[in-house]
Design a protein around this motif. Structure first.
Motif, PDB file in Angstrom:
ATOM      1  N   ASN A 296       9.128  11.501  -6.174  1.00 61.98           N
ATOM      2  CA  ASN A 296       9.790  10.404  -5.832  1.00 61.98           C
ATOM      3  C   ASN A 296       9.156   9.312  -6.334  1.00 61.98           C
ATOM      4  N   ILE A 297       9.738   8.364  -6.975  1.00 63.25           N
ATOM      5  CA  ILE A 297       8.727   7.086  -7.515  1.00 63.25           C
ATOM      6  C   ILE A 297       8.172   6.111  -6.517  1.00 63.25           C
ATOM      7  N   PHE A 298       8.650   6.401  -5.191  1.00 59.04           N
ATOM      8  CA  PHE A 298       7.823   5.628  -4.005  1.00 59.04           C
ATOM      9  C   PHE A 298       6.641   6.417  -3.588  1.00 59.04           C
ATOM     10  N   ALA A 299       6.368   7.814  -4.132  1.00 62.95           N
ATOM     11  CA  ALA A 299       5.445   8.605  -3.491  1.00 62.95           C
ATOM     12  C   ALA A 299       4.164   8.671  -4.416  1.00 62.95           C
ATOM     13  N   LYS A 300       3.236   8.754  -3.933  1.00 63.49           N
ATOM     14  CA  LYS A 300       1.808   9.110  -4.377  1.00 63.49           C
ATOM     15  C   LYS A 300       1.758  10.567  -5.068  1.00 63.49           C
ATOM     16  N   GLU A 301       2.816  10.986  -5.966  1.00 62.38           N
ATOM     17  CA  GLU A 301       2.989  12.179  -6.030  1.00 62.38           C
ATOM     18  C   GLU A 301       2.702  12.858  -7.692  1.00 62.38           C
TER      19      GLU A 301
END
Length: 847
Positions: A343-348
């Motif tokens: 997910n582009i909003f997560a620090k993954e």
């Protein structure tokens, strides 16, 4: 003559939004279909309808003016009420809410919170006539007071009025509290300059002056509040939450409820904690937030409301007055793994190649503010070539062709600047795909039961699958090679000169994986033939790698260990995953701790222990087989009392102290923990043990051999030879003392024959039945004085040898009469044994 029918909604101060949408805790309009078939027709009076509804509450009230049928839905079914066979033709007057205003056909007739009534066929607001004629019929829904007032004629044409309660799921809530301390809420928004109309990604325009929630950095909109709902089993999907000021006004849409993460605040340990997100509602304009006509002011105290319950007003509204300027920036050099979804909003993502094993988490964006709408996309050719799929804010790269490639993703977004002919802005998010990981062609699986038995301490890793995977020139070298060497692939590179395997699970206080390696926990032996004994002359006849496993090493435990191994043979290499499953022995191993089965009944253990003062002390290790070559301490043997109640028994190391007063009266739960093999730190066995303090004397047996009471001389004795005891282990003990009288020439050789067991604290003997008055029972004490046996008394350092039983001969008694006596014993554990009944038959009397 047409009559008008009034459908009025009274909105109280806490129950209104500026657009006129009533905020309840559930919309029940669909419930009519769900309870189809539960219809109860009422054709008498509205009062009967009222009594049937009771205090259950209604979910829907509708009136069909064409048929004259009133339909009421409650939690149990549908009730219908018919006013007349031929209903009058009616028009409907509906009061709506617009901001603070109450309107009829667009005309302002009052303000939110005003009292709406029908008097003499005319609509009144706060008692003042509005000039709107509505006739006599009315259904007035007061959702602030949670009631519906119905004014209709009955079947006889007589007007009736009833009031029914409104059902709301929020009525099940007993408490709604803030989960964290007072906080200031900031919900970013955007509006266009010069009252221009902003557009979304699709090109649809918002209204002039429209205020639109902008996204937060995590992809959410608006703000969130953590609340505690009681009771905790309330179904939140039936509830609707609003965020409003003390006048019941809000600029936010209904809250979106999610499970709250662990909170580090005052309600962190509470259950029923939920996180509710609030974004600005549709139709909001900047005039609603600023100026004299603002419906809510910056700095207003806010509360979360559901139905008639609310939190405290400890939330401060601080949304500001200016539009949020857009700023979107992509993070450079973010890596991803093939096949995983991100997910582009997560620090993954990762800050370096995750194939190397040293990568740390990293996000995909460094800035994402002021965005009103967005779309993530990828070029179609890139998508089809590298297997890229996009869904919302998430993406996956699946095709192996993408290894070590850079994949550009396009993030298109709108903001307060997206007006008129201005197109949405774009940012490219470039992600790097990991390098292709080194993998094994096959997996070599072996299993082994941990043991110290010299004949059974080897695991055998099969080589057949590896040999079959090798072809061509490599196979020629394989067949000629006489040995194998090993390296372990770590971070995509072969390292070391041995085989290292890693556990599947993590262990320790700071959990981490365990490693077992050749030269330490493992001894990598020869390659052997199928008989597992004979060394193979070359790999063409090799079937197994013979590996010795030391069960007493710290990192050895029952788990699945695996590692990617590079095998070298004749200058060639091949990779394979080695998977070694270690299990603990089911039978008792000579070096392992185990229960002594005879001591246990299920998990129950009778503790006899040692008596000291007013306590019994019991060493739990006495119930276990401890290997002769080691100690319980070496195995980390540990005993923990799991009871939380007052009076929990104290444990010191492996010893439990039990008050004598608790014997037979209390059973407490303990956890016994030990290493199966001494030194195997993580191969720990834990089990529940239920301990009851008991006495081996009480749990044993007492046998009386004396059967007759010989009164030839008017009295008889009860002595040590007449009674015998065995404890719970079958060990015989003496209940009384006995002596041998002196007989030698010097008459000084008296000696003690029987010695009362130290496990007997006290013992008495008396008549048990109604014959007490016929006999006198006297204890007999003896001692040795200067080598001679002499009589004594209890306090004269003497020993109890038994009792004399004297017949009081004032009255005749016959042979054959039975007399019952009680032998009363208290043991050293302080336990009073049940009285031992002794039945003696009278003999020795003259007929």
């Amino acid at each position: 003559m047409n009559k008008k029918f009034l459908s009025a909604i009274l909105f109280g101060a806490l129950m209104v939004t500026s657009t006129g949408t009533f905020v309840s805790c559930k919309d029940y309009d669909d419930d009519i279909d769900e309870i189809n078939g539960k219809i109860d027709k009422i054709e008498t009076t509205l009062s009967e309808l009222e009594s049937k509804i009771g205090d259950k509450g209604v979910t829907s009230v509708t009136f069909d003016e064409k048929t004259g049928v009133l339909t009421v839905v409650d939690g149990t079914g549908t009730k219908t009420y018919t006013i007349k066979t031929a209903a009058p033709e009616v028009d409907e007057v509906i009061i709506t809410v617009d901001g603070k205003d109450l309107k009829v056909d667009g005309k302002v007739v009052g303000q939110v919170g005003d009292t709406v009534e029908v008097k003499d066929g005319e609509l009144t607001i706060n008692g003042a006539a509005t000039g709107i004629k509505v006739g006599q019929y009315a259904i007035i829904t007061d959702k602030n007071a949670q009631k519906v007032t119905i004014k209709l004629p009955n079947a006889e044409g007589v007007m009736e009025e009833i009031t029914l309660p409104i059902y709301s799921a929020s009525s099940a809530i007993t408490s709604l509290k803030l989960a964290q301390a007072a906080q200031t809420l900031k919900a970013p928004f955007a509006f266009a300059a010069n009252d221009a109309q902003m557009k979304n990604i699709a090109g649809t325009e918002w209204a002039k002056k429209a205020v639109v929630s902008t996204y937060n950095a995590d992809g959410t909109k608006g703000c969130y509040v953590d609340v505690v709902i009681e009771p905790t089993n309330v179904a939140t999907d039936e509830l609707t939450f609003t965020l409003q000021n003390s006048k019941g006004v809000t600029v936010f849409a209904n809250g979106v409820v999610t499970e709250a993460p662990t909170l580090q605040a005052k309600a962190a340990s509470s259950t029923g904690v939920y996180r509710i997100y609030f974004a600005y509602k549709d139709g909001l304009t900047k005039d609603d937030l600023n100026g004299d006509n603002a419906i809510i002011k910056a700095g207003d105290a806010l509360a979360v409301v559901c139905g008639n319950v609310s939190t405290s007003y400890d939330l401060k509204n601080d949304y500001g007055t200016t539009s949020t300027t857009a700023s979107v920036t992509a993070q450079s050099d973010t890596w991803v793994k093939l096949g995983d979804t991100y997910n582009i909003f997560a620090k993954e993502g990762f800050n370096t190649d995750p194939s190397l094993g040293t990568a740390s988490e990293q996000g995909f964006l460094t800035a994402f503010v002021g965005v009103t709408d967005y779309k993530l996309s990828v070029d179609e050719t890139i998508a089809s070539t590298y297997g890229v799929t996009v869904s919302g804010s998430s993406f996956t790269i699946a095709n192996e062709l993408a290894y070590n490639k850079e994949i550009p993703l396009t993030l298109t977004y709108t903001s307060d600047a997206t007006t008129g002919t201005t197109k949405p802005a774009t940012v490219t998010i470039t992600v790097k795909v990991q390098t292709e990981p080194v993998v094994g062609a096959v997996t070599l699986k072996a299993s082994h039961v941990l043991t110290t038995d010299a004949k059974a301490k080897y695991a055998y890793i099969p080589l057949a699958d590896l040999a079959n995977s090798i072809t061509g020139e490599n196979k020629i070298e394989w067949n000629k090679a006489t040995s194998l060497s090993y390296k372990t692939v770590v971070d995509n590179a072969a390292t070391g000169n041995t085989m290292t395997l890693t556990s599947a699970k993590k262990y320790g206080s700071s959990p981490d994986y365990l490693s077992i390696a050749g030269g330490d926990e493992l001894t990598i032996g020869d390659v052997v033939k199928a008989d597992k004994t004979t060394k193979a002359a070359n790999l063409s006849e090799a079937a197994y790698i013979k590996v010795e496993v030391d069960p007493a090493k710290a990192d050895v435990t029952a788990d699945v260990y695996s590692g990617l191994i590079e095998f070298t043979f004749g200058g060639k290499t091949a990779n394979a995953t080695v998977e070694l499953t270690l299990t603990n022995p089911t039978a008792i191993d000579a070096a392992a701790i185990s229960r002594i089965p005879v001591y246990f009944k299920g998990d129950n253990l009778a503790a006899y222990g040692t008596v000291a003062s007013s306590n019994l002390t019991y060493d739990v290790t006495k119930a276990y087989n401890i290997p002769a070559t080691t100690t319980a301490t070496a195995h980390g043997f540990k005993v923990t009392n799991k009871e939380t109640k007052a009076g929990a028994w104290v444990v010191s190391a492996t010893t439990v102290t039990i008050p004598l007063a608790d014997l037979y009266k209390d059973t407490q739960e303990f956890e016994v923990e030990y290493q199966l093999f001494a030194g195997a730190t993580y191969n720990v066995h834990k089990e529940k043990v239920l301990i009851t303090g008991q006495s081996p004397i009480k749990d044993g047996t007492i046998t009386v051999s004396k059967t007759e009471l010989d009164l030839t001389d008017g009295e008889d004795t009860f002595v040590s030879a007449d009674v015998a005891g065995k404890d719970a282990f079958g060990v015989a003990y003496k209940l009384l003392n006995s002596f041998k009288k002196e007989t030698g020439a010097d008459k000084k050789d008296a000696k003690q024959v029987d010695e009362m067991s130290a496990d007997i604290k006290s013992i008495t003997f008396d008549v048990a039945d109604d014959n007490k008055g016929a006999f006198t029972v006297t204890p007999v004490y003896k001692k040795i004085d200067d080598g001679k046996l002499v009589d004594g008394i209890a306090s004269d350092n003497t020993e109890l040898t038994g009792w004399t039983i004297k017949f009081n001969s004032d009255t005749a008694i016959s042979n054959g009469a039975t007399i019952k006596f009680n032998l009363n014993i208290t043991d050293a554990w302080g336990v009073e044994l049940p009285a031992k009944e002794v039945t003696l038959k009278v003999t020795g009397l003259s007929d």
